[in-house]
Motif scaffolding. Sequence first.
Motif, PDB file in Angstrom:
ATOM      1  N   VAL A 167       0.922  -1.096  -0.328  1.00  0.00           N
ATOM      2  CA  VAL A 167       0.133  -0.041   0.043  1.00  0.00           C
ATOM      3  C   VAL A 167       1.022   1.153   0.010  1.00  0.00           C
ATOM      4  N   GLN A 168       1.785   1.366   0.965  1.00  0.00           N
ATOM      5  CA  GLN A 168       2.630   2.535   0.825  1.00  0.00           C
ATOM      6  C   GLN A 168       3.620   2.779  -0.080  1.00  0.00           C
ATOM      7  N   ALA A 169       4.143   1.637  -0.828  1.00  0.00           N
ATOM      8  CA  ALA A 169       4.831   1.756  -1.971  1.00  0.00           C
ATOM      9  C   ALA A 169       3.985   2.147  -3.174  1.00  0.00           C
ATOM     10  N   SER A 170       2.632   1.795  -3.471  1.00  0.00           N
ATOM     11  CA  SER A 170       1.874   2.019  -4.431  1.00  0.00           C
ATOM     12  C   SER A 170       1.568   3.639  -4.277  1.00  0.00           C
ATOM     13  N   LEU A 171       1.220   3.913  -3.072  1.00  0.00           N
ATOM     14  CA  LEU A 171       1.063   5.351  -2.889  1.00  0.00           C
ATOM     15  C   LEU A 171       1.947   6.459  -3.226  1.00  0.00           C
ATOM     16  N   GLU A 172       3.426   5.827  -2.971  1.00  0.00           N
ATOM     17  CA  GLU A 172       4.478   6.717  -3.401  1.00  0.00           C
ATOM     18  C   GLU A 172       4.587   6.896  -5.140  1.00  0.00           C
ATOM     19  N   ALA A 173       4.205   5.690  -5.620  1.00  0.00           N
ATOM     20  CA  ALA A 173       4.315   5.843  -7.308  1.00  0.00           C
ATOM     21  C   ALA A 173       3.215   6.466  -7.595  1.00  0.00           C
ATOM     22  N   THR A 174       2.052   6.350  -7.274  1.00  0.00           N
ATOM     23  CA  THR A 174       0.796   7.242  -7.819  1.00  0.00           C
ATOM     24  C   THR A 174       1.179   8.610  -7.425  1.00  0.00           C
ATOM     25  N   ARG A 175       1.556   9.082  -6.046  1.00  0.00           N
ATOM     26  CA  ARG A 175       1.836  10.287  -5.767  1.00  0.00           C
ATOM     27  C   ARG A 175       2.894  11.116  -6.752  1.00  0.00           C
ATOM     28  N   HIS A 176       4.022  10.167  -7.268  1.00  0.00           N
ATOM     29  CA  HIS A 176       4.909  10.702  -8.061  1.00  0.00           C
ATOM     30  C   HIS A 176       4.209  11.384  -9.584  1.00  0.00           C
ATOM     31  N   LEU A 177       3.346  10.363 -10.188  1.00  0.00           N
ATOM     32  CA  LEU A 177       2.667  10.916 -11.109  1.00  0.00           C
ATOM     33  C   LEU A 177       1.808  11.978 -11.138  1.00  0.00           C
ATOM     34  N   ILE A 178       0.976  12.265 -10.048  1.00  0.00           N
ATOM     35  CA  ILE A 178       0.294  13.393  -9.608  1.00  0.00           C
ATOM     36  C   ILE A 178       1.038  14.397  -9.621  1.00  0.00           C
ATOM     37  N   ALA A 179       2.258  14.433  -8.841  1.00  0.00           N
ATOM     38  CA  ALA A 179       3.305  15.683  -8.664  1.00  0.00           C
ATOM     39  C   ALA A 179       3.753  16.047 -10.008  1.00  0.00           C
ATOM     40  N   LEU A 180       3.783  15.242 -10.904  1.00  0.00           N
ATOM     41  CA  LEU A 180       4.160  15.436 -12.308  1.00  0.00           C
ATOM     42  C   LEU A 180       3.137  16.387 -13.156  1.00  0.00           C
ATOM     43  N   GLY A 181       1.913  16.178 -12.601  1.00  0.00           N
ATOM     44  CA  GLY A 181       0.784  16.916 -13.086  1.00  0.00           C
ATOM     45  C   GLY A 181      -0.518  16.197 -13.683  1.00  0.00           C
TER      46      GLY A 181
END
Length: 373
Positions: A167-181
């Motif tokens: 869960v935590q790893a997937s959170l970080e992966a998706t947040r990375h994409l959100i941070a890119l816009g």
Amino acid sequence: MKPASIPASIKDIARIAGVAHSTVSRALRNSPLVHRETVTRIQRIATEAGYRTSAAARSLVTRRSDTIGVVVTNIADPFVAGVVSGIEETADQHGFSVFLANSNAEPEREVRVARKFEERRVDGIIVTASRVGAEYVPLLSHMQVPIVLLNNQHAGQFAHSVMIANVQASLEATRHLIALGHRRIAYLGDRYGYQSDAERCAGYRQAMMDGGLPFEPLLVAHGDGKPEGAETAIADLLALPHPPTAVFCYNDMSALGAMRQIRNHGLRIPADISIVGFDDLYISQYLNPALTTVRQPMRQMGRAAMETLLQIFAGADSGHYIKAGHYIKAGHDIKVPGELIVRQSTAPPSTAPPSTTPPSTAPPSTALPKESS
């Protein structure tokens, strides 16, 4: 002294050394009850006589075989190779040999293989990506052998298990994409992924919610954890009226298939669509573009599983042997944190939505243009 072709026995060594059989036995085990000079002399005689320790005979005395059974889903899986490497490394350091067996991700076969390992009197069993999971609990009282599950794929508590913190790893992966816009982010899962798929999808959903983005069921597709299944799943996503600008994949093998299908649709990675995988397989850094992915510490997880068995052998309680700072501990489970590795397959979304029409395969027209009147 016997010819080299005939193995010497403890009786032979005792006769040559002029000592009792029990003294030879203790000396060969480096027992402190025997004087150091006597140990050295007896071991030298044993070497010269070609003495070989019998593992079968030793096991009758020690009630241990110094062997570990490892059940894997598929020996061709690169993830399995990394995990087994960690298991073998730790096992060898402690004088254990490893037997490997394939379950083909079939629950019935998994249990059958585990029982066969017990019949062979292995000291412990490690099962990777178990499809049986908590059902081992009632079996343990009959099997009389400790079992550690690694990346258990069946929901439920188990006495000893090692897992990635999905869960935590997937959170970080998706947040990375959100941070890119990115705002239209898809999840490409594995319909056979059981617990790991559910947890990775949960992390994706949580990140979307935290980012104020709606969860759209249409943006969730499932392959089979392999490139072929991912190609079909990503084609469905690209066919949507408003296709995603980024895709988080269940594993690197799925990302591999997704990248191929995206190119078949005439799209560029990451200019038109960004891709994130999960596992950080060796090949991921050599893809074009290199794949952004969650690094699953495969060797570390294998070592943790073997270390768990060693602690069980030593009689330690499962709550007292986790090294501080190395793992996230929850109940009897060891949760190993993942690490987001950012490479070239992710970038900010382009301003124009991607065109998902596959390029035409028709040959170009050779007709000459008409003259203007």
